[in-house]
Design an enzyme around this catalytic site. Structure first.
Site, PDB file in Angstrom:
ATOM      1  N   HIS A  31       0.653 -12.289   1.288  1.00  0.00           N
ATOM      2  CA  HIS A  31      -0.171 -11.384   0.494  1.00  0.00           C
ATOM      3  C   HIS A  31      -0.206 -11.779  -0.983  1.00  0.00           C
ATOM      4  CE1 HIS A  31      -1.261  -6.822  -0.133  1.00  0.00           C
ATOM      5  NE2 HIS A  31      -2.285  -7.635  -0.299  1.00  0.00           N
TER       6      HIS A  31
ATOM      7  N   TYR B 132       0.830  -1.199   0.000  1.00  0.00           N
ATOM      8  CA  TYR B 132       0.000   0.000   0.000  1.00  0.00           C
ATOM      9  C   TYR B 132       0.871   1.258   0.000  1.00  0.00           C
ATOM     10  CZ  TYR B 132      -3.482  -3.430   1.652  1.00  0.00           C
ATOM     11  OH  TYR B 132      -4.284  -4.540   1.791  1.00  0.00           O
TER      12      TYR B 132
END
Length: 332
Positions: free
Chosen positions: A146, A62
Site C-alpha cells: 500500500h 482505513y
C-alpha cells in the site's frame, strides 16, 4: 439471499481468482471524512451480496483498522469460499500514547493509535497476522503493498519476498501493489511478480497515462488491474462537475473542469451521465478485472450498481476520441 447474480460479470486473474467486475471499497468503513453509523457496513455488504458482488477491499490504514473489523463482522455470515477479500500491507497500527482528538488523515477515529510505515519482510508478516485477527479470517485472497511511493527498495527487497512466501503457504492467494501512480505500479508488475495491482485515480475518463506503462506490463505478464478512484476523487462523480469539485483530493484546476464539461456534453448527447460512463470506460480494457467503488450507505451502493449495469454505445467512445477527449488506444 442469492449466492450468484448473472448481472454481475466476472473476470479471472492469472492466479485463478474470479473477481466480480464491480467491487466494494472499504475506505468509508473506516469513517473516511464522516462517521459511519454502526450497522451501515452490514447494510452495504448485504446489498452488495444480494446484487451478486463478491469482491471486497479494505486496509489497516482505513480508520486505524476499523474498516477491517467492520468488514470482517459483516462478511462473517457469508460462505468464505464465495467471496474475494483484499487488504493491504505497509502500515502497522501501533499505540499512540498521549494521543488526543481524532485521526489527522481524515478518518473519524480517536488518535490513540498511529500508523507506522513498515515494508520489511517481518513487518509484512506482522501486518498480515494482525489483519487476519481484525477480519476474523484464516486467509486473505489478495494483499496489496500500500502506497510504497517513497519505499521502493524496502518494498521490492522486503515486502515482495515475504508475500511470495505467504502465497506459497496459502495464507494469501495473490499479491500486488496498490497506488495512486502508474509508473511504480508497472515496475511491481514487471519486477515484483505481482499477480494483480490496484491503480487508484490514474486510469479514468480524464487520465489514460497508464496506457503507456501499466497496461503493456499487464499484457506481457498476464497480471490483472483493479481500478479504484474511478471518479478522480469527485470530479467525475456527478453529471456535471461543481465549480469546487475535488480532483486528487484537492480543488480541481479550471482546465480540468472545462475538459470534464466537454466529456459531459458527449455523454448527454447519448442520454448518459459522466459517472455512468466513467465506470463503463475502465472495464473496456481486458486487463481490468474489476472496478472498486466506495459507498457511504446502501443507497450509494445501489447507485454504483446502476452505473455498472448501464450500457454505453460504441458511438459514444468514438465521439470522445474524435473530439480529442479520449485516447484511441483505450478502445478495444
Amino acid at each position: 439471499m442469492r449466492t450468484d447474480n448473472p448481472q454481475i460479470g466476472r473476470r479471472t486473474t492469472r492466479s485463478g481468482l474470479p473477481l466480480t467486475e464491480l467491487g466494494v471499497g472499504g475506505a468509508q468503513f473506516g469513517n473516511l471524512y464522516r462517521e459511519m453509523p454502526e450497522g451501515e457496513v452490514e447494510r452495504i455488504v448485504d446489498a452488495a451480496w444480494e446484487s451478486g458482488v463478491r469482491l471486497f477491499d479494505t486496509a489497516p490504514h482505513y480508520g486505524m483498522g476499523l474498516s477491517e473489523r467492520r468488514l470482517g463482522r459483516a462478511l462473517a455470515q457469508y460462505p468464505r469460499d464465495e467471496y474475494v477479500l483484499s487488504t493491504k500491507v505497509g502500515r502497522l497500527i501501533r499505540p499512540n500514547p498521549g494521543g488526543i482528538g481524532t485521526d489527522e488523515q481524515f478518518h473519524g477515529v480517536p488518535n490513540t493509535t498511529k500508523r507506522v510505515w513498515d515494508f520489511s519482510a517481518a513487518g509484512v508478516r506482522r501486518s498480515i497476522e494482525e489483519s487476519l485477527e481484525r477480519l476474523g479470517l484464516d486467509r486473505i485472497d489478495i494483499a496489496y503493498i500500500h502506497d510504497p511511493d517513497d519505499h521502493w527498495d524496502e518494498a521490492i527487497n522486503g515486502a515482495v519476498p515475504a508475500l511470495q512466501e505467504l502465497r506459497a503457504q496459502g495464507v494469501i492467494s495473490s499479491f500486488g501493489a496498490g497506488m495512486n501512480q502508474s509508473a511504480m505500479v508497472a515496475r511491481f508488475i514487471r519486477e515484483g511478480d505481482a499477480d494483480l495491482v490496484m491503480l487508484a485515480g490514474r486510469y479514468t475518463l480524464l487520465e489514460q497515462g497508464a496506457l503507456a506503462d501499466v497496461f503493456p506490463a499487464a499484457e506481457e505478464t498476464g497480471a490483472s488491474v483493479v481500478i479504484a478512484g474511478v471518479y478522480n476523487s469527485g470530479l467525475l462523480a456527478r453529471p456535471r462537475p461543481a465549480a469546487d469539485a475535488p480532483y486528487n483530493y484537492e480543488a480541481a484546476p479550471a482546465e480540468l473542469i472545462t475538459r470534464t464539461n466537454r466529456i459531459a456534453d458527449v455523454c448527454e448527447r447519448h442520454g448518459l451521465t459522466l459517472p455512468e460512463v466513467a465506470v463503463a470506460f475502465v472495464l473496456l480494457k481486458p486487463q481490468v478485472a474489476s472496478v472498486v467503488v466506495g459507498s457511504s450507505n446502501a443507497e450509494q451502493f445501489q447507485q454504483a450498481l446502476q452505473r455498472y449495469q448501464t450500457r454505453v454505445p460504441a458511438a459514444l467512445w468514438e465521439d470522445l476520441v474524435a473530439e480529442g477527449l479520449l485516447a484511441r488506444e483505450a478502445l478495444p
